[in-house]
Write an enzyme that holds these catalytic residues in place. Structure first.
Site, PDB file in Angstrom:
ATOM      1  N   LYS A  48      -8.603  -5.241  -7.313  1.00 44.88           N
ATOM      2  CA  LYS A  48      -7.969  -5.491  -5.900  1.00 44.88           C
ATOM      3  C   LYS A  48      -6.960  -6.569  -6.379  1.00 44.88           C
ATOM      4  O   LYS A  48      -7.104  -7.373  -7.121  1.00 44.88           O
ATOM      5  CB  LYS A  48      -9.153  -5.895  -5.206  1.00 44.88           C
ATOM      6  CG  LYS A  48      -8.342  -6.492  -3.570  1.00 44.88           C
ATOM      7  CD  LYS A  48      -7.937  -5.296  -2.611  1.00 44.88           C
ATOM      8  CE  LYS A  48      -7.138  -5.685  -1.663  1.00 44.88           C
ATOM      9  NZ  LYS A  48      -6.670  -4.730  -1.024  1.00 44.88           N
ATOM     10  N   CYS A 129       4.463  -8.268  -1.784  1.00 44.84           N
ATOM     11  CA  CYS A 129       3.946  -9.189  -0.642  1.00 44.84           C
ATOM     12  C   CYS A 129       5.183  -9.981  -0.178  1.00 44.84           C
ATOM     13  O   CYS A 129       6.022 -10.108  -0.885  1.00 44.84           O
ATOM     14  CB  CYS A 129       2.960 -10.063  -1.589  1.00 44.84           C
ATOM     15  SG  CYS A 129       2.391 -11.497  -0.525  1.00 44.84           S
ATOM     16  N   LYS A 164       4.681  -4.048 -10.636  1.00 43.49           N
ATOM     17  CA  LYS A 164       4.454  -3.080  -9.673  1.00 43.49           C
ATOM     18  C   LYS A 164       5.531  -2.750  -8.575  1.00 43.49           C
ATOM     19  O   LYS A 164       5.594  -3.826  -7.912  1.00 43.49           O
ATOM     20  CB  LYS A 164       2.919  -3.091  -8.989  1.00 43.49           C
ATOM     21  CG  LYS A 164       2.775  -1.677  -8.150  1.00 43.49           C
ATOM     22  CD  LYS A 164       1.152  -1.505  -7.810  1.00 43.49           C
ATOM     23  CE  LYS A 164       0.998  -0.533  -6.918  1.00 43.49           C
ATOM     24  NZ  LYS A 164      -0.330  -0.539  -6.543  1.00 43.49           N
TER      25      LYS A 164
HETATM   26  C1  LIG Z   1      -7.062   1.037   0.801  1.00 43.15           C
HETATM   27  C2  LIG Z   1      -5.772   0.832  -0.287  1.00 43.15           C
HETATM   28  C3  LIG Z   1      -5.820  -0.585  -0.682  1.00 43.15           C
HETATM   29  C4  LIG Z   1      -4.559  -0.931  -1.248  1.00 43.15           C
HETATM   30  N1  LIG Z   1      -4.598  -2.219  -1.835  1.00 43.15           N
HETATM   31  C5  LIG Z   1      -3.730  -2.403  -2.796  1.00 43.15           C
HETATM   32  C6  LIG Z   1      -3.505  -3.936  -3.088  1.00 43.15           C
HETATM   33  O1  LIG Z   1      -4.331  -4.614  -3.153  1.00 43.15           O
HETATM   34  N2  LIG Z   1      -2.542  -4.118  -4.315  1.00 43.15           N
HETATM   35  C7  LIG Z   1      -1.476  -3.202  -4.488  1.00 43.15           C
HETATM   36  O2  LIG Z   1      -0.867  -3.399  -5.490  1.00 43.15           O
HETATM   37  N3  LIG Z   1      -1.827  -2.068  -3.979  1.00 43.15           N
HETATM   38  C8  LIG Z   1      -2.698  -1.548  -3.267  1.00 43.15           C
HETATM   39  N4  LIG Z   1      -2.759  -0.115  -2.727  1.00 43.15           N
HETATM   40  C9  LIG Z   1      -1.805   0.715  -3.037  1.00 43.15           C
HETATM   41  C10 LIG Z   1      -2.418   1.531  -4.501  1.00 43.15           C
HETATM   42  O3  LIG Z   1      -2.740   0.597  -5.465  1.00 43.15           O
HETATM   43  C11 LIG Z   1      -1.606   2.774  -4.816  1.00 43.15           C
HETATM   44  O4  LIG Z   1      -0.225   2.186  -5.194  1.00 43.15           O
HETATM   45  C12 LIG Z   1      -0.816   3.649  -3.689  1.00 43.15           C
HETATM   46  O5  LIG Z   1      -2.022   3.782  -2.777  1.00 43.15           O
HETATM   47  C13 LIG Z   1      -0.369   4.933  -4.292  1.00 43.15           C
HETATM   48  O6  LIG Z   1      -1.372   5.776  -4.798  1.00 43.15           O
HETATM   49  P1  LIG Z   1      -2.480   6.834  -4.207  1.00 43.15           P
HETATM   50  O7  LIG Z   1      -1.686   7.694  -3.382  1.00 43.15           O
HETATM   51  O8  LIG Z   1      -2.932   7.367  -5.292  1.00 43.15           O
HETATM   52  O9  LIG Z   1      -3.300   6.197  -3.382  1.00 43.15           O
HETATM   53  C14 LIG Z   1      -3.773   0.173  -1.896  1.00 43.15           C
HETATM   54  C15 LIG Z   1      -3.813   1.328  -1.348  1.00 43.15           C
HETATM   55  C16 LIG Z   1      -4.854   1.670  -0.602  1.00 43.15           C
HETATM   56  C17 LIG Z   1      -5.057   3.308   0.040  1.00 43.15           C
END
Ligand SMILES: Cc1cc2nc3c(=O)[nH]c(=O)nc-3n(C[C@H](O)[C@H](O)[C@H](O)COP(=O)(O)O)c2cc1C
Ligand SMILES: Cc1cc2nc3c(=O)[nH]c(=O)nc-3n(C[C@H](O)[C@H](O)[C@H](O)COP(=O)(O)OP(=O)(O)OC[C@H]3O[C@@H](n4cnc5c(N)ncnc54)[C@H](O)[C@@H]3O)c2cc1C
Ligand code: FES
Lengths: 303, 259
Positions: A48, A129, A164
């Site tokens: 996270k 952020c 990222k």
């Molecule tokens: C519940 C949730 C929490 C997330 N928290 C973060 C985070 O803390 N930091 C971050 O860089 N991305 C966060 N993301 C984004 C994911 O890392 C990812 O980049 C994004 O969801 C796209 O991938 P996916 O469609 O496979 O989920 C979060 C996504 C979800 C769904």
């Protein structure tokens, strides 16, 4: 066993058993969660996003199901980097560990990076952020800030640093170039897209934070295009992310130019077996096409 | 999947159960078809979203027994007939269907999912009940459940102390193959220790902070186990593997805290 060798990748010097990495913010709030995903077959796991101070996150609802995806507004809950690092230190993980960090300026990023470095294999900078001094615009939308932060962290640590990227910019390659110029070892694309869901029965925005980030199948084509464009513009490795649920989604992202891929939201719909399923699908694909994994990467650019 | 989309429902009726617990009756067919022990994510528009168990089913209606604790449940208690709730789920795994003589051990509002289990299966299997609460007024659903023993922390009714002493007594007096439990984790841990000792099976419903309910956010983790998806009901073998069960929980930030 043949599958194992077939799927091995090396990413900025990091060796992984396969190209699948758990995306940040999913299950990665505790070392126990990361360990579980490692055992379920991921080659890498991302924590996270960790910040300098503990945060409880936004008020609930934090997650809303929408057509072809989820909106989330977790609000970066985390116990603070010191606390997390001291827990992570006690755990031996069977996968490459990416420590995701967020902060408001280069000093904070540096501090968080320093605390996390001894417990992880690489760092991922979450640049989505809001920047404290720029009235809420994301750091990741401004090339000079990206350069400043990436170079500050790269100088601070001796492990690979990935930036990222947020897709919420007019030209993602401009941000990618800024990261490459600053010495990033790779980029990760993409983070979530901004979205909102309003309930018609009560006429209210559902999320406690009103708006949130869209993930899942809905954003997959955006991810493919971002990776494709970054592959043309950069020479550092790219980790693809965004709506990867099926084997086709995975191979598509590799063909666009990703060296490895993150999986997040698919865990909700497919379950924890998604890593094993995607890996075996990929192995079968490589086998039936008589190709090595490295030949797949960026292959769509031949046309 | 369909069950993940929020369904807006009107509250049919509200009933005071104890000074701190109210039952809200709501029309919601998907929840009425759930297994006892599964849970719902309930959005209180204007306030938060919290996990709640179904405490009984009446055709297409469900009962939610809500204990007033913090901000969301306080707001919840202000709601009246015709006010709206948003419901998604049911989520997680429920209790195994009781087929042998069983004992339900419930503490506080934890008795809620056990009441639904009792309602659904009392005619098919022999089910005994032990119930505990802080004080006599807080004992829930006594008329329906007809417990063989009750306990209160202040001794105002039944045995003074926790449910563990009456539970031990019942186990030594009547034949019980499986214990079903739900309540504060310290209590559940105590129930677990007794079950190991007496060699009876256990089905326990666990609680952790749940922010998503769909297995993504990690707020509900015990070790690597997601209580929302892999639980909330767990058996003895799983409980034995946990390092954090009964000892550690996570705060809203994910910080490890002693239970
Ligand atoms: C519940 C949730 C929490 C997330 N928290 C973060 C985070 O803390 N930091 C971050 O860089 N991305 C966060 N993301 C984004 C994911 O890392 C990812 O980049 C994004 O969801 C796209 O991938 P996916 O469609 O496979 O989920 C979060 C996504 C979800 C769904
Ligand atoms: C599977 C499950 C089933 C439950 N069933 C019932 C039920 O049938 N009846 C009932 O009254 N209560 C039930 N609860 C507990 C209920 O969810 C909490 O009491 C409620 O969330 C408190 O919210 P609050 O805003 O009023 O309190 P807050 O002031 O926010 O917090 C008070 C305490 O409640 C707990 N809590 C707060 N938010 C959550 C959350 N999102 N998830 C889990 N715990 C939380 C924490 O321990 C916290 O310390 C259940 C919990 C779980 C996990
Ligand atoms: S509540 Fe989010 S993973 Fe369980």
């Amino acid at each position: 066993m043949a599958e194992k060798k077939l799927l091995e990748v090396e990413l900025a010097g990091l060796k992984m058993a396969n190209p699948l990495i758990l995306a940040s913010g999913i299950m990665g709030t505790t070392p126990g969660g990361l360990n579980r995903v490692a055992r379920e077959g991921a080659g890498g796991v991302t924590t996270k996003s960790l910040g300098p101070e503990p945060r409880e996150g936004h008020p609930a609802p934090n997650v809303v199901k929408v057509t072809a995806g989820y909106l989330n507004a977790m609000g970066l809950p985390n116990p603070g980097v010191e606390e997390f690092a001291s827990e992570l230190k006690e755990v031996e993980l069977e996968a490459a560990v990416f420590g995701s960090i967020f902060a408001h300026n280069d000093d904070e990023f540096r501090r968080v990076a320093r605390v996390l470095e001894p417990t992880v294999d690489a760092l991922e900078l979450n640049l989505s952020c809001p920047h404290a001094e720029s009235l809420g615009a994301a750091i990741g939308a401004r090339p000079p800030l990206v350069e400043e932060i990436v170079s500050a962290v790269v100088r601070e640590v001796n492990i690979p640093v990935f930036a990222k990227l947020t897709p919420n910019v007019s030209d993602i390659t401009e941000i990618g170039r800024a990261a490459e110029l600053a010495g990033a070892d790779g980029v990760v694309a993409i983070n979530t897209l901004p979205g909102m869901s309003i309930d018609v029965g009560t006429r209210r925005p559902i999320l406690g934070n009103k708006s949130g980030g869209l993930s899942g199948p809905a954003i997959h084509p955006v991810a493919v295009k971002s990776v494709y464009d970054l592959y043309e513009a950069l020479s550092i490795p790219i980790i693809g992310a965004g709506g990867i649920e099926s084997g086709e989604d995975l191979v598509e992202t590799l063909l666009a130019g990703a060296n490895a891929c993150q999986v997040g939201t698919a865990i909700a719909d497919t379950g924890m077996s998604v890593f094993r399923e995607l890996n075996s699908w990929l192995a079968d694909y490589l086998d039936s096409h008589q190709m090595g994994l490295s030949e797949l990467i960026g292959a769509a650019h031949d046309y | 999947m369909g069950k993940d989309k929020i369904r807006i429902r009107k509250i049919e009726s509200v009933k005071d159960e104890t000074p701190t617990i109210k039952t809200f009756k709501v029309f919601d067919p998907p929840s009425a078809k759930s297994d006892p022990g599964q849970f719902l994510m309930v959005w209180v528009p204007g306030s938060g979203e919290i996990p709640l168990a179904v405490s009984a089913v009446h055709d297409d209606y469900i009962d939610l027994a809500v204990k007033r604790r913090g901000s969301t449940t306080k707001y919840f208690h202000e709601l009246e007939e015709n006010d709206k709730l948003g419901i998604r789920g049911p989520y997680g795994n429920g209790f195994k269907k009781p087929t042998e003589p069983s004992l339900l051990v419930g503490g506080g509002y934890g008795i809620a999912p056990l009441r639904f289990l009792h309602q659904k299966y009392a005619e098919q299997a022999q089910i005994h009940v032990v119930a505990g609460a802080s004080t006599e007024q807080e004992l829930l659903f006594l008329a329906e459940l007809d417990p063989v023993a009750v306990s209160t922390e202040d001794g105002s009714r039944g045995i003074e102390g926790t449910v563990l002493a009456p539970m031990r007594e019942v186990l030594s007096e009547v034949e019980v193959k499986t214990v079903y439990t739900s309540g504060p984790e310290k209590m559940v841990r105590g129930v677990y220790d007794i079950c190991i000792n007496k060699e009876v099976k256990l089905e326990a419903s666990l609680e952790r902070i749940m922010k998503c309910g769909v297995g993504l956010c990690g707020s509900c983790l015990i070790d690597g186990f997601r209580v929302c998806q892999d639980g909330p009901v767990v058996g003895l073998d799983q409980l034995k593997e946990f390092e954090e069960f009964g000892v550690w929980e996570r705060s809203f930030s994910g910080r490890k805290e002693r239970i």
